[in-house]
Design a protein around this motif. Structure first.
Motif, mmCIF file in Angstrom:
data_model
loop_
_atom_site.group_PDB
_atom_site.id
_atom_site.type_symbol
_atom_site.label_atom_id
_atom_site.label_comp_id
_atom_site.label_asym_id
_atom_site.label_seq_id
_atom_site.Cartn_x
_atom_site.Cartn_y
_atom_site.Cartn_z
ATOM 1 N N ASP A 142 18.151 -7.590 -4.457
ATOM 2 C CA ASP A 142 19.150 -7.529 -3.520
ATOM 3 C C ASP A 142 18.390 -6.997 -2.205
ATOM 4 N N GLU A 143 17.158 -6.965 -2.320
ATOM 5 C CA GLU A 143 16.021 -6.621 -0.898
ATOM 6 C C GLU A 143 15.147 -7.808 -0.798
ATOM 7 N N SER A 144 15.375 -8.903 -1.255
ATOM 8 C CA SER A 144 14.509 -10.048 -1.209
ATOM 9 C C SER A 144 14.100 -10.242 0.324
ATOM 10 N N VAL A 145 15.071 -10.220 1.429
ATOM 11 C CA VAL A 145 14.630 -10.185 2.651
ATOM 12 C C VAL A 145 13.835 -9.071 3.100
ATOM 13 N N ALA A 146 14.227 -8.105 2.593
ATOM 14 C CA ALA A 146 13.270 -6.596 3.281
ATOM 15 C C ALA A 146 11.859 -6.744 2.824
ATOM 16 N N VAL A 147 11.585 -7.539 1.306
ATOM 17 C CA VAL A 147 10.225 -7.654 0.683
ATOM 18 C C VAL A 147 9.570 -8.800 1.570
ATOM 19 N N ALA A 148 10.213 -9.768 2.020
ATOM 20 C CA ALA A 148 9.639 -10.827 2.968
ATOM 21 C C ALA A 148 8.988 -10.470 4.210
ATOM 22 N N GLU A 149 9.911 -9.588 4.789
ATOM 23 C CA GLU A 149 9.732 -9.032 5.992
ATOM 24 C C GLU A 149 8.401 -7.882 5.825
ATOM 25 N N LEU A 150 8.353 -7.206 4.769
ATOM 26 C CA LEU A 150 7.266 -6.260 4.559
ATOM 27 C C LEU A 150 5.935 -6.943 4.415
ATOM 28 N N GLU A 151 6.171 -8.022 3.654
ATOM 29 C CA GLU A 151 4.774 -9.095 3.175
ATOM 30 C C GLU A 151 4.456 -9.605 4.473
ATOM 31 N N GLU A 152 5.286 -9.907 5.308
ATOM 32 C CA GLU A 152 4.744 -10.225 6.802
ATOM 33 C C GLU A 152 3.987 -9.167 7.529
ATOM 34 N N PHE A 153 4.643 -7.763 7.485
ATOM 35 C CA PHE A 153 4.068 -6.869 8.206
ATOM 36 C C PHE A 153 2.963 -6.708 7.830
ATOM 37 N N ILE A 154 2.691 -6.556 6.481
ATOM 38 C CA ILE A 154 1.221 -6.172 5.869
ATOM 39 C C ILE A 154 0.226 -7.162 6.126
ATOM 40 N N GLY A 155 0.487 -8.417 6.146
ATOM 41 C CA GLY A 155 -0.313 -9.821 5.774
ATOM 42 C C GLY A 155 -0.429 -9.728 4.594
ATOM 43 N N GLU A 182 18.339 2.940 -4.479
ATOM 44 C CA GLU A 182 17.833 2.634 -3.114
ATOM 45 C C GLU A 182 16.747 3.599 -2.740
ATOM 46 N N THR A 183 16.706 4.682 -2.940
ATOM 47 C CA THR A 183 15.743 5.832 -2.543
ATOM 48 C C THR A 183 14.348 5.309 -3.183
ATOM 49 N N VAL A 184 14.356 5.184 -4.498
ATOM 50 C CA VAL A 184 12.978 4.904 -5.027
ATOM 51 C C VAL A 184 12.674 3.384 -4.213
ATOM 52 N N THR A 185 13.496 2.332 -3.970
ATOM 53 C CA THR A 185 12.875 1.266 -3.332
ATOM 54 C C THR A 185 12.498 1.794 -1.909
ATOM 55 N N HIS A 186 12.957 2.517 -1.196
ATOM 56 C CA HIS A 186 12.280 2.884 0.085
ATOM 57 C C HIS A 186 10.933 3.681 0.061
ATOM 58 N N GLU A 187 11.015 4.436 -0.971
ATOM 59 C CA GLU A 187 9.769 5.183 -1.072
ATOM 60 C C GLU A 187 8.613 3.890 -1.844
ATOM 61 N N ILE A 188 9.069 3.084 -2.382
ATOM 62 C CA ILE A 188 8.086 2.146 -2.959
ATOM 63 C C ILE A 188 7.589 1.389 -1.529
ATOM 64 N N PHE A 189 8.613 0.727 -0.614
ATOM 65 C CA PHE A 189 8.059 0.082 0.543
ATOM 66 C C PHE A 189 7.123 1.102 1.257
ATOM 67 N N ARG A 190 7.461 2.465 1.419
ATOM 68 C CA ARG A 190 6.419 3.271 2.339
ATOM 69 C C ARG A 190 5.135 3.184 1.676
ATOM 70 N N GLU A 191 5.084 3.462 0.159
ATOM 71 C CA GLU A 191 3.905 3.589 -0.395
ATOM 72 C C GLU A 191 3.038 2.407 -0.183
ATOM 73 N N ILE A 192 3.649 1.290 -0.337
ATOM 74 C CA ILE A 192 2.852 -0.239 -0.205
ATOM 75 C C ILE A 192 2.273 0.085 1.234
ATOM 76 N N VAL A 193 2.875 0.429 2.424
ATOM 77 C CA VAL A 193 2.378 0.450 3.822
ATOM 78 C C VAL A 193 1.344 1.290 3.414
ATOM 79 N N ARG A 194 1.616 2.611 3.062
ATOM 80 C CA ARG A 194 0.433 3.558 3.152
ATOM 81 C C ARG A 194 -0.901 2.919 2.356
ATOM 82 N N GLN A 195 -0.825 2.430 1.183
ATOM 83 C CA GLN A 195 -1.908 1.864 0.437
ATOM 84 C C GLN A 195 -2.644 0.792 1.298
ATOM 85 N N ASN A 196 -1.742 0.003 1.895
ATOM 86 C CA ASN A 196 -2.420 -1.074 2.855
ATOM 87 C C ASN A 196 -3.425 -0.625 3.668
ATOM 88 N N ARG A 197 -2.852 0.349 4.375
ATOM 89 C CA ARG A 197 -3.903 1.072 5.601
ATOM 90 C C ARG A 197 -4.905 1.613 4.911
#
Length: 497
Positions: A463-476, A426-441
């Motif tokens: 397990d985090e498919s909903v969070a992935v969909a929300e992330l894709e929508e957030f970064i476009g 779970e910790t690594v998953t959230h690190e990956i999500f933050r890194e995706i946002v950072r790279q996109n910016r």
């Protein structure tokens, strides 16, 4: 008590195991690439003096410079000038009075390089034999404190003084320590050791005259011979060695220095490896684990760090037949035996903090402390045990000259960076999500690819498919996830496509 010494020899490694009543008590390892240097004598050269530490670094030809403290210099406590000085009573002389930059001197290693620290050395040269240790800076004759019978101490010291009185006077003076192995020995054996040490010292001085800086002028015996010299006693039943060549060397050494014990040495030629036969390999594996079970159902938890070693005692499933205080007392008593064995087996040294289970009765505390001291008596390393602290902890020290067993045969984990733990999925998953946002910016890309460990990738996509969909929508942008067996749980890469 039945005691055996097992020696396992391979081309690049030698191991010596001390087994008492079928239980492994001590293990020594010597590898060709990392052979210890304790006891070796080198021609050194002062590299740098550090007045703030009252010490100096000395080049002795090893990878790292050796450390020489002012208190380990032969005449540190003497005032060579004969004049008044400003030193406090009992304080050693200043390092600048004792050494100068570039000075060449003879030093002996008293502690192997450990971790990032270089070897520790002394100029107080000593040479051991079977029954004696020759001292070059004194003419004193002393008896090992482990020989506790006063009549035997007096007999041994009297024999030594008589033998030395029959010999020509030597300069500079020589002193001797009568080792534990000297107990029960007659004058003939001691005289042979004196002759051996005289020859060894003459050889050291001759080599030192012609040696260049960084050269070894005296090397201690190989591990099998050291084991015979230091560990063989009358109460040792047998010494088994699985190498014919080492067996012959041991026989030759024993015939010369300990003829009464030579017949205890046996060559083991069995098909099954000697350490497997005695269960030593399994004991070594268990010695790397943090948890040590006790027969009662309790356990020890041993944590080794750079600063100290901590040992915690737990009752576990042991409920006992009496009141809780009695249960705690019995568990702590049992733990003292296990602690003494684990300190020897794991070769743990330095500061050791023991957290016994809390006891109310002062007499119980006294008995546990006394039992711990008694259990440590068979340890070859010097130990000092202090009373219970106000927090109920027992502090002790154990002299360390070489790396612990764990540090000799283990290394830091690449996956966890030596922490002994790894981040959760779970910790690594959230690190990956933050890194995706950072790279996109920071960078422009049509989509992103994340590569990581299968376990993490599965968690994200399932397990985090909903969070992935929300992330894709957030970064476009769309994000694809790819599992790779070569990645550890904490490793991942975010790739721009």
């Amino acid at each position: 008590m039945s005691e055996e010494i097992l020696i396992n020899v391979t081309p690049h490694e030698t191991r010596v195991a001390v087994v008492e009543n079928g239980m492994l008590q001590e293990l020594q390892i010597e590898r060709g690439s990392t052979r210890g240097v304790v006891g070796n004598i080198y021609k050194g050269k002062v590299q740098r003096i550090m007045p703030g530490m009252q010490a100096a670094f000395v080049d002795i030809g090893l990878e790292r410079a050796a450390f020489l403290h002012a208190g380990d210099i032969a005449d540190a406590w003497a005032d060579g000038s004969g004049e008044a000085n400003d030193r406090e009573p009992g304080a050693p002389r200043s390092i600048f009075e004792l050494l100068r930059d570039g000075q060449e001197l003879l030093v002996q290693v008293v502690k192997d390089p450990i971790g990032t620290k270089g070897a520790r050395v002394t100029t107080q040269i000593s040479v051991p034999s079977r029954h004696l240790v020759l001292l070059t800076q004194t003419d004193a004759v002393v008896v090992s404190a482990r020989i506790d019978q006063e009549s035997e101490r007096s007999r041994l010291r009297g024999q030594m003084l008589e033998l030395l009185a029959q010999r020509p006077a030597v300069s500079p003076p020589r002193g001797y320590i009568l080792r534990t192995n000297a107990e029960g020995q007659q004058a003939e054996s001691l005289a042979e050791d004196i002759d051996y040490l005289d020859r060894a010292l003459d050889s050291i001085r001759e080599n030192a005259r012609t040696a260049k800086v960084g050269m070894c002028v005296y090397e201690d015996l190989s591990l099998p011979l050291r084991a015979a010299r230091d560990l063989m006693r009358q109460d040792v039943e047998r010494v088994k060695v699985d190498s014919r060549e080492s067996y012959e060397r041991l026989q030759e050494f024993a015939s010369r220095f300990m003829p009464a014990l030579a017949d205890k040495i046996e060559h083991y030629s069995g098909y099954r490896p000697i350490f497997d036969l005695y269960g030593v390999e399994d004991e070594i594996s268990r010695a790397l684990e943090k948890k040590v079970p006790l027969k009662s159902g309790g356990s020890l938890i041993i944590d080794q760090t750079e600063a100290m070693t901590t040992i915690d005692i737990n009752t576990g499933s042991f409920l006992g037949q009496r009141n809780p205080e009695e249960t705690v007392y019995r568990t702590n008593l049992e733990a003292t035996h296990a602690i003494a064995r684990q300190l020897r087996l794991r070769n743990l040294g330095g500061i050791i903090i023991i957290d016994f289970i809390d006891m109310v009765d002062p007499e119980h505390k006294r008995q546990v402390l006394r039992q711990l001291e008694k259990s440590l008596q068979r340890d070859h390393a010097k130990t000092t045990v202090y009373d219970f602290s106000p927090l109920g902890l027992v502090e002790m020290t154990r002299k360390r000259t070489t790396e612990s067993l764990e540090r000799q045969i283990s290394e830091h984990c690449d996956h966890c960076g030596g922490r002994g733990m790894i981040k959760t999925v779970e910790t690594v998953t959230h690190e990956i999500f933050r890194e995706i946002v950072r790279q996109n910016r920071q960078f422009e890309a049509q989509k992103l690819l994340v590569i990581g460990a299968p376990k993490v990738m599965h968690h994200i996509t399932e397990d985090e498919s909903v969070a992935v969909a929300e992330l894709e929508e957030f970064i476009g942008k769309s994000v694809r996830f790819q599992a790779d067996d070569q990645y550890s749980q904490e490793q991942y890469d975010v790739v721009l496509l």
